[in-house]
Design a protein around this motif. Sequence first.
Motif, short mmCIF file in Angstrom:
data_model
loop_
_atom_site.label_atom_id
_atom_site.label_comp_id
_atom_site.label_asym_id
_atom_site.label_seq_id
_atom_site.Cartn_x
_atom_site.Cartn_y
_atom_site.Cartn_z
N ASP A 186 2.23 1.67 -3.32
CA ASP A 186 1.56 2.08 -4.53
C ASP A 186 1.31 3.39 -5.05
N ASP B 48 -6.10 -2.67 3.51
CA ASP B 48 -6.83 -1.43 2.68
C ASP B 48 -6.57 -0.35 4.39
N ARG B 49 -7.22 0.47 3.69
CA ARG B 49 -7.05 1.51 4.84
C ARG B 49 -8.19 1.52 6.07
N ARG C 226 0.57 7.07 1.59
CA ARG C 226 1.49 5.97 0.97
C ARG C 226 2.55 5.99 2.52
N PHE D 274 0.71 4.23 5.57
CA PHE D 274 1.17 3.35 5.18
C PHE D 274 2.53 2.36 5.82
N SER E 213 -12.67 -1.13 -3.86
CA SER E 213 -12.42 -2.05 -2.71
C SER E 213 -13.28 -3.26 -2.61
N ALA F 85 -1.84 5.76 -5.08
CA ALA F 85 -2.28 6.15 -3.54
C ALA F 85 -1.66 7.62 -3.51
N LYS G 107 -7.82 -5.18 -3.92
CA LYS G 107 -7.08 -4.58 -3.07
C LYS G 107 -7.11 -6.48 -2.00
N GLU H 150 0.82 -1.23 -0.04
CA GLU H 150 -0.15 0.10 0.06
C GLU H 150 0.79 1.15 -0.01
#
Length: 716
Positions: A32, A591-592, A40, A43, A678, A35, A655, A29
């Motif tokens: 990426d 994911d988030r 970023r 993460f 996602s 994003a 995702k 993540e």
Amino acid sequence: MKQLHLSDKHLYFNRELSWLDFNGRVFEEAADPQAPPLERLKFLAITGSNLDEFFMVRVGGLKLLIQSNSQSTDITGATPAKQLMAINERAHAFCTRQYQCLLESIEPALAAAGLRRLRPQDLPESDRSHLQGLFERDILPLLSPIAIANGAAFPPLRNLSMNVAVRLAPHPEIPRSMRYAVVPMPQMLSRVIFLPELRPDELRYVLWEDVVKLFAEQLFPGANIAECVAFRITRNGDLTVEDDAAEELLDDMKRVLKARRTSDCIRLEIEDCASKKLLRALQQELTLDDDSCFLLPGPPGIAAFMALTDLSGFEELCRKPWKPRQAAGADLRKGIFKAISRKDILLVHPYESFEPVQRLVEEAAADPDVLAIKITLYRTSKNSPILAALCQAAQNGKNVTALVELKARFDEERNIIGARELQDAGVQVLHGIRGFKTHSKICLIVRRDSDGIRRYMHFSTGNYNEITARIYSDVSYFTCAPEYGQDASAFFNAITGYSTLRQFHKLDMAPVGIRTRLLDMINGEISRHQAGQKSLIMIKVNSLSDKDMIDALYRAAKAGVRVMLNVRGICCLRPGVPGLSDNISVVSIVDRFLEHARILYFHRGGKPQVFISSADWMTRNLDRRVELLVPIADDDARKRLISMLEIYCSTQQHKGRVLNADGSWKCHVSNPTAKTPSTQDAFCAEAQEDEQLLEQNRRTVFEPVVPPPRKKRKKG
């Protein structure tokens, strides 16, 4: 075909390496490029924080085993020494990827957007002058350089704290003398120091250690400084309570917290510009081998960059924040107790608001008809409104019992403080069954209703923490069904007193019942499949490492039962082995939101059984913790969870990473860069639609319908 036996060590993955794979999925993540850059960075900081805890707990534990000459083996047959060797190799390679991502991708993207870190060599004279004044006024008075070597004891540096190591030039009268010192960073100082604004669209900052390096000569007047290097140490955090020896659990936990401050150093992170002389001096003082030293091309402690991810004015560099929605099935206008008495309520956080959980305790505290409140507390927030409500309830004369788990790792100190506050308010505070960590999530309210005494329950897969409820994906279930109430009372009696645990009507409890119930459910699917009935198992957990549970799933898959798994983190099961696990699929979602819910589904020949649980499928959860397995009785709630599991376990989702037989995780979506929603985005959209529908229904029922204004007729 070769006959496979479950004693074959190659059928399983190593737990520690599987966790490192999980952290690698989190890193994807951060890597990426599509994003937003601060997303970023968030993460990337999470991967750093994850790795810190992994070293403190898992690596620390392995090192203790090695020191005791343990030759015990894991599920794959690897000894502690062999595991540590593999971990070090992976961890060094992973750190290289982390810093490459930070220095070559994320920081350039942030700088282009106006958020820029300056190195000492990049500072213009005006900034140097500003920082010198700041250093002399606000930083220098707080610093305490400590000499090391030459017989002096090495300073007791704090775990994960930032420090600057200084090598001084040899004394003129002793040409070969080596002089070293350490400058620890005071706790109250921020690692990030912002510079004066030069442009309205740019925010510049430097790191604390770079400022110290710039003006280090002021700390050592008259000495020549040969080098200044930032470093950080990690101490062993795998210190546990000796339950049999401890007379008082609270006192023993305080001892553990104190011991962690000076426990053995297990990792050194240091800038790669450090000389061999300085590095060897630190290694000798910290008693570390080369594998435990991480030479970094950037600032140590990547987790510290989390402080930058919520800066005001840079919202366009972040993902749009999610506001939890009001659930269509939780109309609380007439009070939480009325809502639960009408129908069982299922909530999925953070898509739906945590407010009903908080309101349950707050309304109970104020309601004169509530007689008693019982709750388990594992991790709470710093200024927890639920703790405040429990204190208020006790002061209002209600019988309040709180089981506060003191052994919630790295939250022990907060829980000790919270327990003291509750006791001072008159709450009966207990710490559970000696020898077992209480990890279950349950709240029981005893209330005098118009038709008699009724028990209201809340069961959850997550903690009573309104902060994490916004970033963890969890399930809440409210009910006042009598059989659940009897079980809830029996549960609290078992863990707070000396009553014998009797058979529950609905619930199952670890360490005495959950494992047996799960194995019975899996074996039931095998029997039904062999009898020609449809069979299916869908499981969502955070970790799957218990060998007995893995072997049961292997047997089910070999018998022909379809097994669909969603495992966020550790997975020691190897899917796709011909003739054994080719009926098993494993998906992981990063994911988030942190996937935290445990949801279980067994088809049962068309009479589905669905559970939520606080327990992962790990030996510690099933055998050494107090956990709960809760069946979902409400048809609508059950159907909703099954529908969610079908999405969670799908191998075709954005995702979602799919585990292959060789241990690799791959995204199997045909076009992973496409702008497809996602799973979590889909759940957000669904929650938003439900809230809009709820508002429409409320207006329809409670608001008069205002017709549109009529057009004036033309006179004819």
